[in-house]
Motif scaffolding. Structure first.
Motif, PDB file in Angstrom:
ATOM      1  N   UNK A   1       0.841  -1.200   0.000  1.00  0.00           N
ATOM      2  CA  UNK A   1       0.000   0.000   0.000  1.00  0.00           C
ATOM      3  C   UNK A   1       0.877   1.253   0.000  1.00  0.00           C
ATOM      4  N   UNK A   2       1.975   1.203   0.725  1.00  0.00           N
ATOM      5  CA  UNK A   2       2.904   2.341   0.742  1.00  0.00           C
ATOM      6  C   UNK A   2       3.461   2.609  -0.656  1.00  0.00           C
ATOM      7  N   UNK A   3       3.831   1.539  -1.370  1.00  0.00           N
ATOM      8  CA  UNK A   3       4.324   1.694  -2.735  1.00  0.00           C
ATOM      9  C   UNK A   3       3.235   2.297  -3.614  1.00  0.00           C
ATOM     10  N   UNK A   4       2.004   1.849  -3.433  1.00  0.00           N
ATOM     11  CA  UNK A   4       0.894   2.391  -4.209  1.00  0.00           C
ATOM     12  C   UNK A   4       0.682   3.874  -3.907  1.00  0.00           C
ATOM     13  N   UNK A   5       0.862   4.259  -2.644  1.00  0.00           N
ATOM     14  CA  UNK A   5       0.736   5.667  -2.264  1.00  0.00           C
ATOM     15  C   UNK A   5       1.801   6.508  -2.953  1.00  0.00           C
ATOM     16  N   UNK A   6       3.020   6.025  -2.957  1.00  0.00           N
ATOM     17  CA  UNK A   6       4.108   6.760  -3.608  1.00  0.00           C
ATOM     18  C   UNK A   6       3.878   6.867  -5.108  1.00  0.00           C
ATOM     19  N   UNK A   7       3.360   5.785  -5.711  1.00  0.00           N
ATOM     20  CA  UNK A   7       3.081   5.813  -7.145  1.00  0.00           C
ATOM     21  C   UNK A   7       1.976   6.823  -7.458  1.00  0.00           C
ATOM     22  N   UNK A   8       0.957   6.872  -6.594  1.00  0.00           N
ATOM     23  CA  UNK A   8      -0.123   7.852  -6.791  1.00  0.00           C
ATOM     24  C   UNK A   8       0.411   9.278  -6.697  1.00  0.00           C
ATOM     25  N   UNK A   9       1.322   9.507  -5.765  1.00  0.00           N
ATOM     26  CA  UNK A   9       1.922  10.837  -5.644  1.00  0.00           C
ATOM     27  C   UNK A   9       2.705  11.191  -6.898  1.00  0.00           C
ATOM     28  N   UNK A  10       3.427  10.232  -7.443  1.00  0.00           N
ATOM     29  CA  UNK A  10       4.188  10.457  -8.670  1.00  0.00           C
ATOM     30  C   UNK A  10       3.266  10.793  -9.833  1.00  0.00           C
ATOM     31  N   UNK A  11       2.088  10.158  -9.824  1.00  0.00           N
ATOM     32  CA  UNK A  11       1.118  10.403 -10.896  1.00  0.00           C
ATOM     33  C   UNK A  11       0.343  11.701 -10.699  1.00  0.00           C
ATOM     34  N   UNK A  12       0.617  12.422  -9.607  1.00  0.00           N
ATOM     35  CA  UNK A  12      -0.035  13.698  -9.370  1.00  0.00           C
ATOM     36  C   UNK A  12      -1.342  13.617  -8.610  1.00  0.00           C
ATOM     37  N   UNK A  13      -1.703  12.423  -8.153  1.00  0.00           N
ATOM     38  CA  UNK A  13      -2.948  12.251  -7.398  1.00  0.00           C
ATOM     39  C   UNK A  13      -2.625  12.355  -5.908  1.00  0.00           C
ATOM     40  N   UNK A  14      -2.349  13.561  -5.455  1.00  0.00           N
ATOM     41  CA  UNK A  14      -1.901  13.765  -4.077  1.00  0.00           C
ATOM     42  C   UNK A  14      -2.960  13.372  -3.054  1.00  0.00           C
ATOM     43  N   UNK A  15      -4.225  13.589  -3.384  1.00  0.00           N
ATOM     44  CA  UNK A  15      -5.288  13.251  -2.435  1.00  0.00           C
ATOM     45  C   UNK A  15      -5.331  11.745  -2.178  1.00  0.00           C
ATOM     46  N   UNK A  16      -5.306  10.960  -3.260  1.00  0.00           N
ATOM     47  CA  UNK A  16      -5.328   9.502  -3.100  1.00  0.00           C
ATOM     48  C   UNK A  16      -4.061   9.024  -2.411  1.00  0.00           C
ATOM     49  N   UNK A  17      -2.929   9.635  -2.756  1.00  0.00           N
ATOM     50  CA  UNK A  17      -1.662   9.275  -2.121  1.00  0.00           C
ATOM     51  C   UNK A  17      -1.729   9.503  -0.617  1.00  0.00           C
ATOM     52  N   UNK A  18      -2.290  10.634  -0.215  1.00  0.00           N
ATOM     53  CA  UNK A  18      -2.390  10.952   1.214  1.00  0.00           C
ATOM     54  C   UNK A  18      -3.318   9.976   1.932  1.00  0.00           C
ATOM     55  N   UNK A  19      -4.413   9.589   1.269  1.00  0.00           N
ATOM     56  CA  UNK A  19      -5.345   8.627   1.872  1.00  0.00           C
ATOM     57  C   UNK A  19      -4.666   7.279   2.078  1.00  0.00           C
ATOM     58  N   UNK A  20      -3.947   6.817   1.064  1.00  0.00           N
ATOM     59  CA  UNK A  20      -3.251   5.538   1.169  1.00  0.00           C
ATOM     60  C   UNK A  20      -2.157   5.595   2.232  1.00  0.00           C
ATOM     61  N   UNK A  21      -1.403   6.680   2.238  1.00  0.00           N
ATOM     62  CA  UNK A  21      -0.322   6.822   3.211  1.00  0.00           C
ATOM     63  C   UNK A  21      -0.860   6.868   4.632  1.00  0.00           C
ATOM     64  N   UNK A  22      -1.995   7.514   4.819  1.00  0.00           N
ATOM     65  CA  UNK A  22      -2.614   7.561   6.147  1.00  0.00           C
ATOM     66  C   UNK A  22      -3.054   6.163   6.581  1.00  0.00           C
ATOM     67  N   UNK A  23      -3.556   5.387   5.631  1.00  0.00           N
ATOM     68  CA  UNK A  23      -3.947   4.003   5.927  1.00  0.00           C
ATOM     69  C   UNK A  23      -2.720   3.190   6.340  1.00  0.00           C
ATOM     70  N   UNK A  24      -1.603   3.422   5.660  1.00  0.00           N
ATOM     71  CA  UNK A  24      -0.367   2.727   6.021  1.00  0.00           C
ATOM     72  C   UNK A  24       0.061   3.104   7.441  1.00  0.00           C
ATOM     73  N   UNK A  25       0.004   4.391   7.766  1.00  0.00           N
ATOM     74  CA  UNK A  25       0.382   4.836   9.111  1.00  0.00           C
ATOM     75  C   UNK A  25      -0.442   4.109  10.166  1.00  0.00           C
ATOM     76  N   UNK A  26      -1.745   4.042   9.951  1.00  0.00           N
ATOM     77  CA  UNK A  26      -2.639   3.389  10.923  1.00  0.00           C
ATOM     78  C   UNK A  26      -2.357   1.898  11.040  1.00  0.00           C
TER      79      UNK A  26
END
Length: 264
Positions: free
Chosen positions: A190-215
């Motif tokens: 999921x963390x890798x997916x978050x980073x990939x989303x950030x690279x693709x410019x989808x910062x909102x989805x990246x932040x949601x995924x990263x927050x899920x990883x943190x939890x």
């Protein structure tokens, strides 16, 4: 044979300790694993110890140092000829297959961290040649294929190919969703997916995924992944003071456990 078997169990304990951020303890256990490997002439066990040590160093940003250990790991198990790697590796057993793939993927990640992208790509190609897509088992099948997708996604991110990064991240998610995948690997995916989303410019989805990883990482005691997700979130929104404070606290905790960060 009993002590050699104990050596593989010890390696499993070292992997677990490293996964929860108790790096000094993991290094000590790996010393024991390597000692058993040398005593019994078990190059596979010694290779696993070396590549695991490399992964812990790489986690702290020491890619050049990690490459020394991954190179040793690869030399210990060798590489089959390109003509029929899967047949040969099937004959030599799952542990040797796992050790070979760990070394190849680890070396690819080491080169990636040093911005040697063509070298990383070639090593990933070699790893794919040796991976068996028909092996549904975890140790030498899905686990190394998942790691190949992780590093392939990271390589695409470094190369600025967002679509390819997302594609590899999605392939990793499909593998991670299969039954029997450990939580640590699910969360890392999921963390890798978050980073990939950030690279693709989808910062909102990246932040949601990263927050899920943190939890999820916090719930499972996976402190290194908790720290990595906080670092990503901090990059996405440096103004979030709560994330900044938690990132600093988590880093200090990892340092206290022996993670050898630069300037620690």
């Amino acid at each position: 044979m009993g002590k050699r078997t104990d050596g593989y169990a010890l390696w499993g304990r070292a992997v677990h300790r490293g996964g929860i951020g108790h790096t000094a303890a993991a290094f000590a256990l790996l010393d024991g694993v390597d000692r058993v490997g040398r005593e019994h002439g078990d190059d596979v066990l010694s290779s696993l110890a070396s590549s695991t040590r490399a992964s812990l160093l790489r986690q702290a940003g020491h890619h050049r140092h990690a490459a020394t250990y991954d190179g040793r790991a690869l030399l210990l198990v060798g590489v089959a000829s390109p003509g029929a790697p899967r047949r040969r590796m099937a004959d030599e057993g799952q542990w040797r297959q796992a050790a070979l793939l760990d070394a190849l993927v680890g070396l690819a990640a080491d080169h990636l961290g040093r911005l040697r992208l063509p070298h990383a790509a070639r090593l990933l190609d070699r790893a794919r040649d040796h991976a068996d897509p028909d092996d549904g088992g975890w140790l030498a099948g899905r686990r190394p294929r998942l790691r190949i997708e992780w590093v392939s996604a990271e390589l695409a991110m470094y190369g600025g190919d967002a679509a390819k990064a997302v594609g590899h991240a999605e392939a990793g998610c499909r593998l991670a969703e299969l039954g029997g995948t450990p939580e640590r690997h699910r969360v890392k995916t999921i963390l890798i997916a978050a980073a990939a989303a950030a690279t693709a410019g989808d910062s909102r989805h990246a932040a949601e995924l990263a927050s899920d990883v943190t939890r999820r990482a916090a719930d499972a005691g996976l402190t290194p992944l908790q720290w990595a997700s906080l670092a990503l979130r901090n990059g996405l929104d440096p103004r979030d003071e709560q994330v900044t404070e938690e990132l600093a606290r988590t880093r200090s905790e990892l340092i206290s456990r022996g993670v050898p960060f630069d300037n620690a």
